[in-house]
Design a protein around this motif. Structure first.
Motif, PDB file in Angstrom:
ATOM      1  N   THR A   6       0.839  -1.206   0.000  1.00 20.02           N
ATOM      2  CA  THR A   6       0.000   0.000   0.000  1.00 20.02           C
ATOM      3  C   THR A   6       0.870   1.251   0.000  1.00 20.02           C
ATOM      4  O   THR A   6       0.564   2.228  -0.705  1.00 20.02           O
ATOM      5  CB  THR A   6      -0.945  -0.004   1.220  1.00 20.02           C
ATOM      6  N   GLN A  19      -7.648   0.172  -0.036  1.00 18.20           N
ATOM      7  CA  GLN A  19      -7.744  -1.108   0.673  1.00 18.20           C
ATOM      8  C   GLN A  19      -9.023  -1.148   1.520  1.00 18.20           C
ATOM      9  O   GLN A  19      -9.736  -2.143   1.529  1.00 18.20           O
ATOM     10  CB  GLN A  19      -6.501  -1.278   1.557  1.00 18.20           C
ATOM     11  N   ASP A  48      -6.064  -1.490  -4.796  1.00 16.60           N
ATOM     12  CA  ASP A  48      -5.490  -2.034  -3.559  1.00 16.60           C
ATOM     13  C   ASP A  48      -6.445  -3.070  -2.971  1.00 16.60           C
ATOM     14  O   ASP A  48      -7.442  -2.729  -2.346  1.00 16.60           O
ATOM     15  CB  ASP A  48      -5.232  -0.896  -2.560  1.00 16.60           C
ATOM     16  N   GLU A  49      -6.153  -4.323  -3.207  1.00 20.08           N
ATOM     17  CA  GLU A  49      -6.954  -5.462  -2.735  1.00 20.08           C
ATOM     18  C   GLU A  49      -8.430  -5.356  -3.142  1.00 20.08           C
ATOM     19  O   GLU A  49      -9.320  -5.298  -2.293  1.00 20.08           O
ATOM     20  CB  GLU A  49      -6.809  -5.621  -1.221  1.00 20.08           C
TER      21      GLU A  49
HETATM   22 MG    MG Z   1      -1.952  -2.794   2.229  1.00 26.56          MG
END
Ligand code: MG
Ligand code: ATP
Length: 275
Positions: A64, A106, A197-198
């Protein structure tokens, strides 16, 4: 090139003039520390136009943080990011958006009380040229622009199959759909590089399959280059063209999925073997 004829309304962001497979972004010797915590240490990797590039690694590896450097949220202590030929060390996030970098977070970062439609429209606002004063002075061009933005947003809603929740406040939606709306908001910025992010975190299998399909469609139909952080190895291996692996802030592997999967340093990192 459209695999799904129903989705061909979306215009490819082809204005960056970079050929498919050529260098889009070059990350060189980037280091970032928070006090004594070294989040990223001397990392270099590149992203080529049109690819899906995965960034993987165990918790706390610096993934991240890397995205936060790329989109200008953090300024690294050393290193440069060259994007579309322009080298820089630091850049404000809204400048990153104007250069063609958009992202999702995220932890979903949407306006929870606002509808799906308004959240995606908010993503569009960074591209709006005419401000409110202009609208008051001369309604015509501003109205035309508003209509054009609405049309783009409608295309995205159609593309992501979220018509049924267009007026629902996003805070009331299940997590998987919130993630999809957030993807929609990023797409509304018409990025040439999309940072995710994810995108599948917290999703069930069906939701993951849906999200994978949307990510592939964005990549193939719009030609959008994607850099993606993901923990689900099956997803990473299926989706990505190349994978960069971080561990404790350092790069430990970089290459095609099959090669990375068989790399001993990567296996050790995921098993928690110290090195
Ligand atoms: Mg992360
Ligand atoms: N704002 C911050 N202040 C202090 N330390 C930070 C900050 N952001 C990240 N870190 C630290 O930097 C390191 C890398 O964190 P980062 O969030 O980039 O990891 P990650 O690979 O995304 O992990 P995860 O898979 O858990 O999301 C961690 O040790 C983390 O605690």
């Amino acid at each position: 090139m459209n695999a799904h004829p129903g989705n061909d309304l979306i215009v490819a962001p082809d204005d960056d003039g970079i050929a498919k497979g050529a260098l889009l972004m070059d990350v060189k010797n980037v280091s970032l520390a928070f006090g004594g915590v070294k989040a990223i240490t001397d990392i270099s990797f590149d992203v080529r136009k049109g690819e899906i590039r995965a960034i993987i690694g165990p918790n706390g590896a610096g993934k991240t943080s890397m995205l936060n450097v790329i989109n200008g949220f953090y300024t690294p202590q050393t290193g440069t990011i060259t994007f579309r030929g322009h080298a820089r060390r630091a850049m404000k996030p809204h400048h990153a958006v104007r250069q063609g970098i958009a992202r999702t977070f995220q932890n979903v970062a949407l306006f929870k009380g606002m509808s799906t439609l308004d959240n995606i429209m908010a993503g569009r606002s960074v591209l709006m040229k005419r401000n409110i004063v202009w609208q008051m002075l001369w309604h015509g061009p501003a109205l035309a622009e508003e209509i054009e933005h609405r049309e783009k947003v409608e295309e995205i809603i159609d593309f992501l199959e979220i018509e049924h929740i267009r007026h629902t406040p996003v805070g009331k939606l299940p997590y998987g759909l919130q993630k999809r709306v957030e993807l929609g908001r990023a797409l509304a910025m018409e990025p040439s590089l999309l940072l995710l992010d994810e995108p599948m975190a917290g999703m069930n299998l069906e939701e993951k399959e849906d999200m994978s399909r949307f990510i592939l469609d964005v990549n193939q139909q719009r030609g959008t280059t994607i850099a993606l952080i993901e923990h689900d190895m099956g997803v990473v291996m299926d989706l990505s063209d190349r994978v960069v692996v971080l561990d404790y802030g350092k790069k430990i592997a970089d290459g095609p999925p099959d090669q990375v999967k068989a790399d001993q340093a990567v296996i050790d990192a995921y098993l928690g073997v110290s090195h």
